[in-house]
Design a protein around this motif. Structure first.
Motif, PDB file in Angstrom:
ATOM      1  N   LEU A 103       0.872  -1.369  -0.015  1.00  0.00           N
ATOM      2  CA  LEU A 103       0.134  -0.104  -0.050  1.00  0.00           C
ATOM      3  C   LEU A 103       0.688   1.419   0.019  1.00  0.00           C
ATOM      4  N   SER A 104       0.339   2.309  -0.541  1.00  0.00           N
ATOM      5  CA  SER A 104       1.155   3.617  -0.466  1.00  0.00           C
ATOM      6  C   SER A 104       0.800   4.122   0.758  1.00  0.00           C
ATOM      7  N   PRO A 105       1.790   5.139   1.084  1.00  0.00           N
ATOM      8  CA  PRO A 105       1.814   5.653   2.564  1.00  0.00           C
ATOM      9  C   PRO A 105       0.343   6.617   2.474  1.00  0.00           C
ATOM     10  N   ALA A 106      -0.124   7.066   1.392  1.00  0.00           N
ATOM     11  CA  ALA A 106      -1.561   7.416   1.599  1.00  0.00           C
ATOM     12  C   ALA A 106      -2.569   6.716   2.037  1.00  0.00           C
ATOM     13  N   ASP A 115      -5.740  -5.684  -5.704  1.00  0.00           N
ATOM     14  CA  ASP A 115      -4.255  -5.435  -5.200  1.00  0.00           C
ATOM     15  C   ASP A 115      -3.071  -6.079  -6.146  1.00  0.00           C
ATOM     16  N   LYS A 116      -3.457  -5.892  -7.159  1.00  0.00           N
ATOM     17  CA  LYS A 116      -2.358  -6.084  -8.244  1.00  0.00           C
ATOM     18  C   LYS A 116      -1.760  -4.876  -8.707  1.00  0.00           C
ATOM     19  N   LEU A 117      -1.956  -4.658 -10.020  1.00  0.00           N
ATOM     20  CA  LEU A 117      -1.466  -3.572 -10.733  1.00  0.00           C
ATOM     21  C   LEU A 117      -2.165  -2.199 -10.278  1.00  0.00           C
ATOM     22  N   LEU A 118      -3.333  -2.384  -9.778  1.00  0.00           N
ATOM     23  CA  LEU A 118      -4.062  -1.168  -9.585  1.00  0.00           C
ATOM     24  C   LEU A 118      -3.031  -0.575  -8.340  1.00  0.00           C
ATOM     25  N   GLY A 119      -2.326  -1.558  -7.416  1.00  0.00           N
ATOM     26  CA  GLY A 119      -1.762  -0.933  -6.503  1.00  0.00           C
ATOM     27  C   GLY A 119      -2.419  -1.034  -4.948  1.00  0.00           C
ATOM     28  N   VAL A 146       1.023   8.278  -6.880  1.00  0.00           N
ATOM     29  CA  VAL A 146       0.987   7.125  -7.465  1.00  0.00           C
ATOM     30  C   VAL A 146       1.667   6.061  -6.311  1.00  0.00           C
ATOM     31  N   PRO A 147       0.888   5.005  -6.488  1.00  0.00           N
ATOM     32  CA  PRO A 147       1.123   3.806  -5.602  1.00  0.00           C
ATOM     33  C   PRO A 147       2.530   2.940  -6.040  1.00  0.00           C
ATOM     34  N   PRO A 148       3.172   2.317  -4.874  1.00  0.00           N
ATOM     35  CA  PRO A 148       4.458   1.623  -5.103  1.00  0.00           C
ATOM     36  C   PRO A 148       4.301   0.814  -6.584  1.00  0.00           C
ATOM     37  N   VAL A 149       3.325   0.217  -6.479  1.00  0.00           N
ATOM     38  CA  VAL A 149       3.553  -0.846  -7.794  1.00  0.00           C
ATOM     39  C   VAL A 149       3.832  -0.084  -8.983  1.00  0.00           C
TER      40      VAL A 149
END
Length: 373
Positions: A94-97, A285-289, A333-336
């Motif tokens: 998950l992103s920090p946000a 929880d894949k490419l969407l991140g 932008v999420p990590p993935v």
């Protein structure tokens, strides 16, 4: 003063449990982690002292050192596998946000409440709005829905669109997904029947056309993301299937909302909808991140039926998932996505630096070129 008065076990002068639990560091740990977990750590340390593995005066330090950072048994790991979205390591980080959003939603929250009117509101309306904004092709909030994973999304489609009817699918797309769950078993458990067409390696438009009839609930197009058939092969794209008269459900799997230049062969939701798919299902929880979730996009009349089916409540997501999903869509932008967009030269520099650091600690490490999955 006697040993009993001093709080020391006279057998080996090992500190008593009550004395250890009152030690400031362990007392704080009881508040953070719970008495049972801390007491277990103390008991293990005491047993090690009795066995002569550590000194009696080191019991408190040993107990403190063995305590986890949280009350959960899950441990943070470093994904250095080269697989960007690793199922066994929790898929997308998950992103920090998103993490902050989950923390904020952990207590009381307006998940089904309108603070302005004081009335009950549609569950997770912020996340649904963010999903609709990210993919306008779905036709607004009435054209999107969220369940607990992609398998649940596909199951709901079978329950609503094909009860007692046939689902037409190519034999080359009868995949087995994670943990031995198979597409055929999943959809037939909903009371639908599979109508297999074509062969393992080649399926033609005529195969689908010959199979479609009054008993057809929908045509299912599944992206075989975890295997590949090469050589003498052929398949039928969504754009051609939609002209056969039956609704097409496209399971794109990865959650890619729009085409990405690094993934030319990966289907995306926007393209599937533009090609005429009635419903598109995907993972969150894949490419969407984002968090684990099953995403549904499609014709508002069909999505409305999916949302109102009794099973939809059993498959719904909690407030933490809704919070993380909305923050993933609206936030940075999420990590993935950053992983996908990182320049290979940057990766090489990073790998060289890591290898050099490991070499200084005696690890025989060298950076080599590879292809990420």
């Amino acid at each position: 003063m006697s040993d009993a008065d001093s709080g020391v076990d006279p057998r080996r002068r090992i500190p008593r449990t009550d004395v250890l639990l009152a030690e400031p560091r362990l007392a704080k740990a009881v508040d953070d982690l719970g008495r049972r977990l801390v007491r277990r750590a103390v008991t293990v340390a005491q047993d090690r002292a009795r066995a002569g593995e550590i000194a009696p005066e080191a019991v408190a330090d040993e107990a403190v050192a063995s305590l986890p950072s949280t009350a959960s048994s899950l441990r943070e790991v470093l994904n250095a596998t080269g697989v960007l979205v690793h199922t066994n390591l929790g898929r997308a980080p998950l992103s920090p946000a998103a993490v902050r959003a989950v923390t904020a939603a952990a207590g009381g929250t307006d998940v089904e409440f309108d603070l302005a009117t004081g009335l009950r509101a549609r569950r997770g309306q912020g996340a649904l709005a963010a999903l609709a904004e990210a993919l306008p092709e779905a036709g607004g909030v009435d054209g999107v829905h969220v369940v607990n994973n992609n398998a649940a999304a596909l199951l709901l489609c079978a329950l609503v669109l094909a009860p007692g009817k046939e689902i037409v699918i190519s034999r080359g797309e009868l995949v087995e997904i994670g943990d031995s769950f198979r597409i055929p078993d999943l959809v037939t458990s909903a009371g639908a029947r599979l109508r297999e067409v074509g062969t393992t390696n080649r399926t033609h438009l005529a195969d689908y056309a010959d199979a479609i009839g009054p008993d057809t609930g929908f045509v299912l197009k599944v992206h075989p993301s975890n295997f590949r058939i090469s050589g003498f092969t052929s398949g039928v794209p969504v754009s051609q299937l939609t002209g056969l008269g039956a609704p097409v459900v496209a399971d794109i799997g990865s959650g890619l909302l729009r085409a990405h230049p690094r993934l030319p062969d990966e289907p995306d939701a926007a393209s599937a909808l533009a090609d005429g798919a009635a419903v598109v299902t995907a993972s969150g929880d894949k490419l969407l991140g984002g968090p684990q979730a099953g995403l549904l996009f499609g014709r508002p009349d069909l999505v409305r039926r999916l949302r109102r089916h009794p099973a939809a409540r059993a498959l719904r997501v909690d407030k933490l998932t809704l919070a993380a999903l909305e923050a993933t869509l609206r936030g940075p932008v999420p990590p993935v996505r950053r992983f996908l967009d990182t320049d290979p030269a940057t990766l090489r520099t990073r790998a060289d630096r890591l290898a050099a650091t490991l070499a200084r600690f005696g690890v025989d490490a060298v950076a080599v070129a590879s292809t990420a999955a």
